[in-house]
Design an enzyme around this catalytic site. Structure first.
Site, PDB file in Angstrom:
ATOM      1  CG  HIS A 158     -21.952  39.988  58.897  1.00 50.59           C
ATOM      2  ND1 HIS A 158     -23.317  39.027  57.826  1.00 50.59           N
ATOM      3  CD2 HIS A 158     -21.118  40.159  57.666  1.00 50.59           C
ATOM      4  CE1 HIS A 158     -22.725  38.949  57.083  1.00 50.59           C
ATOM      5  NE2 HIS A 158     -21.425  39.753  56.723  1.00 50.59           N
ATOM      6  CG  ASN A 190     -26.951  36.299  62.903  1.00 52.66           C
ATOM      7  OD1 ASN A 190     -26.508  37.355  63.373  1.00 52.66           O
ATOM      8  ND2 ASN A 190     -27.442  35.224  61.875  1.00 52.66           N
ATOM      9  CG  ASP A 250     -18.298  52.936  83.618  1.00 52.38           C
ATOM     10  OD1 ASP A 250     -18.013  52.588  83.397  1.00 52.38           O
ATOM     11  OD2 ASP A 250     -19.174  53.492  84.159  1.00 52.38           O
ATOM     12  CD  GLU A 269     -15.457  51.032  79.549  1.00 54.04           C
ATOM     13  OE1 GLU A 269     -15.260  51.946  80.818  1.00 54.04           O
ATOM     14  OE2 GLU A 269     -15.116  51.916  78.330  1.00 54.04           O
ATOM     15  CG  ASP A 308     -11.034  53.265  77.450  1.00 51.38           C
ATOM     16  OD1 ASP A 308     -12.405  53.421  78.584  1.00 51.38           O
ATOM     17  OD2 ASP A 308     -10.111  53.526  78.239  1.00 51.38           O
ATOM     18  CD  GLN A 310     -13.725  57.137  78.591  1.00 46.77           C
ATOM     19  OE1 GLN A 310     -13.441  56.129  78.864  1.00 46.77           O
ATOM     20  NE2 GLN A 310     -13.077  57.929  77.939  1.00 46.77           N
ATOM     21  CD  GLU A 368     -16.687  54.858  79.551  1.00 47.38           C
ATOM     22  OE1 GLU A 368     -16.450  54.014  80.773  1.00 47.38           O
ATOM     23  OE2 GLU A 368     -16.418  54.477  78.180  1.00 47.38           O
TER      24      GLU A 368
END
Ligand code: MN
Ligand code: MN
Length: 301
Positions: free
Chosen positions: A137, A168, A269, A272, A278, A288, A292
């Site tokens: 999940h 998991n 970061d 990303e 983003d 932000q 990040e």
């Protein structure tokens, strides 16, 4: 259909909030000291069922058959962007507070997601049989046990990805447990999670890049970003550079349990960069970027 569902959810949430509010007022009336004027009333911390995408849409996904690689699916219980070429979500985003919790039994009712448009690959539970990978999940079953209906939606295969069983059940699972423990300590949590890359090692050994005859990509890595707030309202505007953000990036292997989940912490970061997403895009830019670039060093249990 989507519009009808989300409208129903909003009405439900309003009714729920209203009843909680009434309950809270009734409880406090006898002990309330001289009430403040209306304009100075403190905001009561009401755990609500907040917007699953309050922190943003990490891939600017839209619900269009013309964008099968970035197809937005908004359900009352979570939101995701489906990527047809991988046969899984790019990301799943959800809110967790005590108001999502209840006593519904885990339904274990994995099923194909009929909300996918005709012509998109639609995974079924048999696609995972004997692959050596669990049906992992993204939004956990235990985060959505307020009703049978809420729990069943977490078993749609669009909320599932192939995960090495140890990942998991141990490392990833322990982080899920930790996140749920926070809501009983007065917090609410926003989570975005997904997988990237290709090539995992499940219980059959070796490296597997796809299952389901190539229709489902087995990620090489799993990532998750959690934003932890004290229970309250207007959440996006309460996020500051001091808000706790937990970002992890874990290998999709059977040896991941050699370390506790905290060892896999990284920056948003970095995630990303690895995913092209983003994250936290609705958080004001200065906050932000501060959030990040930091690695969480808070407690892990
Ligand atoms: Mn809230
Ligand atoms: Mn971002």
């Amino acid at each position: 259909m989507v519009a009808i569902l989300s409208h129903g959810a909003r009405v439900g949430a309003l009714l729920f909030s209203a009843s909680v509010l009434l309950g809270a007022c009734r409880k406090e009336d006898p002990i309330a000291p001289d009430p403040l004027p209306d304009t100075e009333q403190p905001v009561l911390p009401i755990p609500g069922r907040d917007d699953n995408m309050a922190l943003g849409n990490p891939s600017a996904a839209i619900t269009s058959v013309l964008t099968p690689e970035n197809y937005l699916m908004v359900k009352p219980q979570y939101a995701l962007a489906y990527q047809n070429s991988r046969g899984t979500a790019r990301w799943v985003s959800w809110h967790l507070s005590t108001s999502w919790k209840g006593n519904a039994e885990r339904c274990d009712c994995f099923s194909g997601d009929d909300a996918l448009p005709f012509g998109f690959f639609q995974a079924v539970t048999q696609d995972y049989t004997n692959t050596g990978f669990n049906r992992g999940h993204l939004c956990p079953s235990d985060d959505r046990d307020g009703s049978d209906a809420d729990n069943e939606v977490t078993f749609l295969m669009t909320n599932v990805m192939p995960q090495a069983p140890i990942l998991n059940q141990v490392t990833w699972g322990n982080l899920e447990d930790y996140a749920r423990s926070l809501i009983y300590d007065g917090y609410e949590v926003y989570t975005v999670a997904g997988g990237y890359g290709a090539g995992g090692t499940g219980s059959n050994g070796g490296t597997t890049t796809t299952i389901a005859f190539g229709n489902i990509t087995v990620p090489s890595r799993y990532w998750k970003v959690l934003v932890v707030l004290e229970e309250g309202e207007d959440d996006i505007n309460r996020i500051s550079s001091n808000t706790r953000v937990i970002a992890v990036d874990m290998p999709n292997t059977q040896t991941v349990n050699a370390s506790p989940w905290g060892a896999y912490r990284t920056t948003v970061d970095a995630i990303e960069d690895s995913t092209g997403l983003d994250l936290l895009s609705l958080v004001p830019a200065a906050i932000q970027s501060a959030l990040e670039s930091a690695v969480d060093d808070g407690p892990t249990q």
